[in-house]
Motif scaffolding. Structure first.
Motif, PDB file in Angstrom:
ATOM      1  N   TRP A 134       0.848  -1.196   0.000  1.00 56.71           N
ATOM      2  CA  TRP A 134       0.000   0.000   0.000  1.00 56.71           C
ATOM      3  C   TRP A 134       0.880   1.241   0.000  1.00 56.71           C
ATOM      4  O   TRP A 134       2.081   1.186   0.273  1.00 56.71           O
ATOM      5  N   ALA A 150      -7.390   5.315  -3.431  1.00 59.77           N
ATOM      6  CA  ALA A 150      -7.382   3.886  -3.143  1.00 59.77           C
ATOM      7  C   ALA A 150      -8.727   3.320  -3.562  1.00 59.77           C
ATOM      8  O   ALA A 150      -9.773   3.819  -3.133  1.00 59.77           O
ATOM      9  N   GLY A 151      -8.711   2.311  -4.407  1.00 59.13           N
ATOM     10  CA  GLY A 151      -9.963   1.731  -4.868  1.00 59.13           C
ATOM     11  C   GLY A 151      -9.790   0.958  -6.146  1.00 59.13           C
ATOM     12  O   GLY A 151      -8.677   0.581  -6.542  1.00 59.13           O
ATOM     13  N   SER A 152     -10.914   0.727  -6.815  1.00 53.89           N
ATOM     14  CA  SER A 152     -10.916  -0.065  -8.038  1.00 53.89           C
ATOM     15  C   SER A 152     -10.173   0.649  -9.170  1.00 53.89           C
ATOM     16  O   SER A 152     -10.290   1.864  -9.340  1.00 53.89           O
ATOM     17  N   ASP A 154     -10.429  -0.869 -12.292  1.00 51.39           N
ATOM     18  CA  ASP A 154     -11.031  -1.502 -13.469  1.00 51.39           C
ATOM     19  C   ASP A 154     -11.270  -0.486 -14.571  1.00 51.39           C
ATOM     20  O   ASP A 154     -11.894   0.568 -14.354  1.00 51.39           O
ATOM     21  N   GLN A 186     -15.252  -6.511  -9.032  1.00 53.89           N
ATOM     22  CA  GLN A 186     -14.047  -5.688  -8.921  1.00 53.89           C
ATOM     23  C   GLN A 186     -12.845  -6.568  -9.232  1.00 53.89           C
ATOM     24  O   GLN A 186     -12.556  -7.525  -8.524  1.00 53.89           O
ATOM     25  N   SER A 188      -9.515  -5.295 -10.159  1.00 56.70           N
ATOM     26  CA  SER A 188      -8.209  -4.741  -9.812  1.00 56.70           C
ATOM     27  C   SER A 188      -8.373  -3.656  -8.749  1.00 56.70           C
ATOM     28  O   SER A 188      -9.167  -2.734  -8.923  1.00 56.70           O
ATOM     29  N   TYR A 189      -7.610  -3.797  -7.676  1.00 58.18           N
ATOM     30  CA  TYR A 189      -7.619  -2.799  -6.606  1.00 58.18           C
ATOM     31  C   TYR A 189      -6.210  -2.238  -6.487  1.00 58.18           C
ATOM     32  O   TYR A 189      -5.221  -2.957  -6.652  1.00 58.18           O
ATOM     33  N   PHE A 232      -0.565  -2.083  -6.864  1.00 66.32           N
ATOM     34  CA  PHE A 232      -1.858  -2.598  -7.334  1.00 66.32           C
ATOM     35  C   PHE A 232      -1.808  -4.120  -7.318  1.00 66.32           C
ATOM     36  O   PHE A 232      -0.761  -4.732  -7.528  1.00 66.32           O
TER      37      PHE A 232
END
Length: 361
Positions: A134, A150-152, A154, A186, A188-189, A232
């Protein structure tokens, strides 16, 4: 996306003929090691996650030797000075040219194993890949609440920076996309963050719902060590990893390693003996399908290769040095013959040239 074949080598790496024969490289100057030998082998510390698994798969596909230490194995070897290095013929030897970790400190910051690993990297100039972590200052990045995200990821579009193109990702030209195969899943994060001092971004993406760009992959140089920081999540099959996989390995090995990377290209010709329906632009469907017009009736002329087409295909293969993969259903050829007087010039031509193709039933 265009690809250019290019070999990247960091300026600090040199290799003599004797060193290569011994499967070793000269390390950057270090006070604790005089003219050390560095074996061409990678250490992989595996936590069972998909990111380490993806890099391991790339090492395996290129034929690069590696040793795996399974963190879930109670009988695993401890990471100590003697595990990482020794003396061979009176010459200091580093047993691994690069290290792949699940994150920046999988043994715990300040622990004996983590300290041994960091000392080893610092002494011999060994690079470390943080397979997935992270965004935080300990890896050279701002927290995501400081202008990041920070999040998806896609469907997001990322690009290789000028530093990335000048370095290990010079084979890429242009942007690439993150997969978005299903709107309900979801896939890819990740953490998009601003670099701090010592961090050089190799892959950027526009900050979602923000301004500017942030890093997803880059090099953090600090405390006499170098880390490739990936923020990622991914697995070995996803497009975004496939695009970057070669560059990650080139960075890890500084462009000098056993094995080789190859790109494969194939053309599969489906149902070569069978006729197929033409797309109906007015009805926006394929005649013959159950949902096409009135009862799915096909009134169009079917598409099927001719003997002349097959003759040309064989000639094209020979002139271009390329083999076509012919997928076939032999029953379709027999059905065609039964409906057309018992003969089929196409089948005859393909059988005559059968040794020129690769066949798949």
């Amino acid at each position: 996306m265009a690809h250019r074949v290019r070999r990247w080598r960091a300026p600090a790496v040199t290799a003599t003929a004797a060193g290569l024969i011994a499967l070793g490289l000269a390390a950057p100057p270090a006070s604790a090691a005089t003219d050390p030998r560095i074996d061409l082998r990678v250490l992989v510390v595996d936590d069972g996650g998909s990111s380490v698994g993806a890099i391991t798969a790339q090492l395996r596909s290129e034929g690069i030797p590696y040793t795996t230490v399974d963190l879930d194995d109670s009988g695993r070897p401890a990471i100590t000075d003697t595990f990482l290095s020794d003396t061979l013929g009176g010459r200091p030897r580093a047993k691994f040219q690069g290290v792949v970790l699940p994150n920046e400190a999988p043994f715990g910051a300040g622990s004996a194993e983590q300290t041994a690993l960091e000392t080893y990297e610092r002494t011999y100039g060994i690079p470390q890949v943080d397979a997935y972590t992270w965004a935080h200052p300990e890896v050279g990045l701002d927290y995501t609440d400081q202008g990041g995200y920070a999040g998806s990821l896609d469907g997001r579009t990322a690009g290789v920076t000028a530093a990335g193109r000048a370095g290990p990702f010079g084979y890429l030209d242009g942007a690439f996309g993150f997969e978005d195969n299903s709107p309900s899943v979801q896939e890819s994060y990740g953490f998009v963050a601003r670099p701090r001092t010592g961090f050089t971004s190799y892959v950027d993406v526009p900050v979602p719902d923000g301004s500017g760009t942030g890093s997803l992959l880059g090099e953090y140089a600090h405390d006499g060590r170098r880390e490739l920081v990936v923020t990622f999540a991914y697995n070995q099959y996803q497009q975004q990893f496939r695009v970057l996989a070669r560059g990650i390995v080139e960075w890890l090995t500084r462009g000098v390693h056993l094995g080789q990377a190859r790109n494969y290209f194939a053309v599969h010709v489906d149902d070569v003996f069978a006729p197929d329906a033409r797309w109906d632009t007015e009805r926006n469907c394929t005649p013959g399908d159950i949902d096409c017009g009135s009862g799915g009736t096909d009134t169009t002329t079917p598409i099927r290769m001719t003997a002349d087409d097959a003759r040309y295909a064989a000639s094209w293969e020979q002139s271009h040095g390329f083999t076509l993969d012919m997928a076939f259903n032999a029953g379709a050829g027999e059905e065609w013959k039964s409906e057309n007087g018992g003969t089929d010039a196409l089948t005859g031509r393909l059988l005559a040239d059968r040794a020129r193709y690769c066949w798949a039933a």
